[in-house]
Design a protein around this motif. Structure first.
Motif, PDB file in Angstrom:
ATOM      1  N   UNK A  78       1.072  -1.265   0.042  1.00 17.33           N
ATOM      2  CA  UNK A  78      -0.160  -0.092   0.405  1.00 17.33           C
ATOM      3  C   UNK A  78       0.713   1.620  -0.223  1.00 17.33           C
ATOM      4  N   UNK A  79       1.959   1.108   0.363  1.00 17.42           N
ATOM      5  CA  UNK A  79       2.628   2.392   1.100  1.00 17.42           C
ATOM      6  C   UNK A  79       3.867   1.976  -0.146  1.00 17.42           C
ATOM      7  N   UNK A  83       1.326   2.579  -3.844  1.00 14.30           N
ATOM      8  CA  UNK A  83       1.180   3.607  -3.359  1.00 14.30           C
ATOM      9  C   UNK A  83       0.341   4.270  -2.844  1.00 14.30           C
ATOM     10  N   UNK A  84      -0.131   4.588  -1.960  1.00 14.61           N
ATOM     11  CA  UNK A  84      -1.344   4.964  -1.247  1.00 14.61           C
ATOM     12  C   UNK A  84      -2.319   5.882  -2.260  1.00 14.61           C
ATOM     13  N   UNK A  85      -1.938   7.005  -2.892  1.00 10.11           N
ATOM     14  CA  UNK A  85      -3.484   7.488  -3.609  1.00 10.11           C
ATOM     15  C   UNK A  85      -3.507   6.410  -4.508  1.00 10.11           C
ATOM     16  N   UNK A  86      -3.114   5.427  -5.142  1.00  4.81           N
ATOM     17  CA  UNK A  86      -4.114   4.537  -6.397  1.00  4.81           C
ATOM     18  C   UNK A  86      -4.464   3.672  -5.485  1.00  4.81           C
ATOM     19  N   UNK A  87      -3.592   3.469  -4.084  1.00  7.37           N
ATOM     20  CA  UNK A  87      -4.850   2.113  -3.393  1.00  7.37           C
ATOM     21  C   UNK A  87      -5.672   3.238  -1.830  1.00  7.37           C
ATOM     22  N   UNK A 269       6.648   5.707  -0.788  1.00  3.42           N
ATOM     23  CA  UNK A 269       6.417   6.355   0.438  1.00  3.42           C
ATOM     24  C   UNK A 269       6.207   7.503   0.512  1.00  3.42           C
ATOM     25  N   UNK A 270       7.371   8.835   0.500  1.00  5.06           N
ATOM     26  CA  UNK A 270       7.450   9.778   0.839  1.00  5.06           C
ATOM     27  C   UNK A 270       6.151  10.685   0.058  1.00  5.06           C
ATOM     28  N   UNK A 271       6.501  10.574  -1.188  1.00  4.65           N
ATOM     29  CA  UNK A 271       4.925  11.403  -1.580  1.00  4.65           C
ATOM     30  C   UNK A 271       3.651  10.738  -2.097  1.00  4.65           C
ATOM     31  N   UNK A 272       3.250   9.725  -1.133  1.00  2.00           N
ATOM     32  CA  UNK A 272       2.288   8.926  -0.799  1.00  2.00           C
ATOM     33  C   UNK A 272       1.234   9.529   0.018  1.00  2.00           C
ATOM     34  N   UNK A 273       1.295  11.093   0.267  1.00  2.00           N
ATOM     35  CA  UNK A 273       0.842  12.179   1.963  1.00  2.00           C
ATOM     36  C   UNK A 273       0.747  11.596   3.373  1.00  2.00           C
ATOM     37  N   UNK A 299      10.886   1.578   7.441  1.00  2.00           N
ATOM     38  CA  UNK A 299      10.251   0.879   6.040  1.00  2.00           C
ATOM     39  C   UNK A 299      11.456   0.091   6.098  1.00  2.00           C
ATOM     40  N   UNK A 300      12.729  -0.329   6.214  1.00  2.00           N
ATOM     41  CA  UNK A 300      14.193  -0.911   5.613  1.00  2.00           C
ATOM     42  C   UNK A 300      13.314  -2.436   6.662  1.00  2.00           C
ATOM     43  N   UNK A 301      12.986  -2.601   7.344  1.00  2.00           N
ATOM     44  CA  UNK A 301      12.667  -3.389   8.226  1.00  2.00           C
ATOM     45  C   UNK A 301      11.687  -3.950   7.862  1.00  2.00           C
ATOM     46  N   UNK A 302      10.444  -2.986   7.496  1.00  2.00           N
ATOM     47  CA  UNK A 302       9.583  -3.370   7.031  1.00  2.00           C
ATOM     48  C   UNK A 302       9.582  -4.313   5.577  1.00  2.00           C
TER      49      UNK A 302
END
Length: 445
Positions: A78-79, A83-87, A269-273, A299-302
């Motif tokens: 999703x992130x 991407x959040x905008x699309x999801x 991730x950063x651009x996802x608002x 984020x890297x751990x995820x």
């Protein structure tokens, strides 16, 4: 043949599949990531939110064998993957979350104003969970209780720590629905009627005062697909190594430039608002500054969790051992020095990297020298020296069922280690196992 629609978001091709069949081409499916979403509607039938669902392929069912890994993949996709905008567009996303992920710092990679933590019905409520939910709600998260079917003492104990209650219309007896709904309304909770499959159930839910509605009567889940971005473990481990020694922006930028797939996901991730910046970030350096090193580490751990490799996360004994050990060390460090975040973070990193030589098929010294790890972490792993080295020896002993407490009170133990009594170590070991989501025996089975 499934119906297929194409939408474009953030310059990226996203496929939206309404599918109940199998992948047409399994080989092609391996090149994509998938995510399910099901609408949650208000009383007027308008879209209010989505529940995000794990999907292994274009077929529209879950195949979840590991709750924690499924959650990690849903959040990562999703992130960063889609991407959040699309999801989500402008709506919120409900994410199923188990106990392991609730206690994981990774949960904070999700922006709390965009994601609702939907607690699985299998999560057992206790004082530790109550404290954690209080912390998460204080940071802005809303908490939803999933699959509620009856009034119980455990449900009543959890209600002060939740904002939303989802009542399962398929499993709740009709004779008890009114009483259950009234009790939840009496506690001031937002009510969601889930698994609504008929017009009659929808009418009944509206009559009983439910606020939101979800189910096949309105829409089956859609499956979103986007090209897969590979995030190789060695690259993620190198990135975590840089972060562990507080590397500067120039070093981080140079490392990230060597790994385009991680860069793509970081920028998304950063651009996802997620960070409320109100503007797009175009450069890598801007992304690093805007995100912050702690968020990049999460984020890297995820991505490490979400990348199942050749084995499912919970079935990979090496990943299980490293994850459980790192969490144990983090908890132990926090127990001894509750105000020293730097020591706690270094303890977690020491646990993560203590087995990386096995992952990469080399020796600890050779691997860690190449990674440029922080000196105190490198020396702790190579020579078992310093406070982190002592903590690593304790973690190894605890993981093997040996006498870890004797190391904590040994003549060479640094000051403060005597606080790790047998009782404390047993509790930390259990908490670490719960955080990771499975015991070593389950992984080896």
């Amino acid at each position: 043949m499934s119906e297929l629609h194409l939408v474009r978001a953030a310059g990226r091709r996203i496929e939206v599949r309404d599918s109940s069949g199998e992948d047409a081409d399994p080989a092609s499916a391996a090149q994509f990531v998938y995510l399910g979403r099901q609408p949650i509607l208000d009383r007027e039938g308008a879209l209010n939110a989505y529940e995000l669902l794990f999907r292994a392929g274009a077929h529209n069912y879950a195949e979840v064998t590991d709750d924690a890994q499924a959650t990690a993949q849903v959040v990562a996709r999703a992130l960063g993957g889609i991407g959040v905008p699309a999801v989500l567009g402008q709506h919120r996303g409900f994410v199923n979350i188990d106990r392991a992920m609730l206690f994981d710092d990774i949960v904070h990679v999700m922006p709390p104003e965009r994601f609702v933590l939907e607690i699985l019905e299998t999560v057992k409520f206790d004082a530790q969970l109550a404290r954690r939910l209080t912390e998460l709600r204080r940071t802005g998260f809303q908490v939803a209780l999933d699959d509620v079917t009856e009034l119980s003492d455990e449900l009543l104990a959890m209600l002060p720590h939740a904002d939303i209650v989802k009542i399962d219309f398929l499993q709740t007896g009709r004779a008890h629905l009114a009483e259950l709904a009234a009790a939840m309304r009496g506690h001031g909770k937002t009510l969601i009627a889930e698994k609504i499959e008929t017009r009659e159930d929808f009418a009944l839910a509206r009559e009983l005062g439910f606020d939101l509605f979800q189910g096949y009567f309105f829409a089956r889940p859609q499956v979103l697909a986007a090209p897969r971005n590979r995030s190789p473990r060695p690259a993620l481990l190198r990135l975590l190594a840089l972060l562990s020694r507080d590397a500067g922006i120039i070093e981080l930028e140079a490392e990230l430039k060597l790994n385009p797939s991680v860069v793509v996901q970081l920028l998304r991730l950063v651009n996802s608002s997620a960070f409320g910046l109100g503007r797009n970030i175009a450069s890598l350096r801007e992304a690093i500054i805007a995100t912050g090193t702690r968020q990049i580490a999460r984020w890297a751990q995820l991505l490490l969790y979400a990348d199942s490799g050749d084995l499912p996360w919970r079935a990979d004994p090496l990943v299980q051992l490293a994850g459980t050990r790192s969490r144990f060390m983090e908890l132990a460090a926090g127990w001894m020095r509750p105000a020293d975040d730097e020591f706690t973070d270094a303890a977690f990193m020491t646990g993560i990297f203590s087995l990386v030589h096995v992952l990469l098929g080399s020796t600890p010294k050779a691997v860690l020298e190449k990674l440029g790890l922080a000196p105190q972490i490198r020396e702790a792993i190579v020579s078992r020296s310093g406070p982190l080295g002592t903590l690593l020896r304790i973690a190894e002993a605890a993981g093997e069922g040996a006498d870890a407490a004797s190391i904590a009170i040994g003549p060479d133990a640094p000051p403060g280690f005597a606080a790790l009594t047998p009782e404390v170590l047993a509790e930390l070991n259990l908490s670490a196992a719960a955080w990771f989501g499975a015991h070593v025996e389950e992984a080896a089975a």
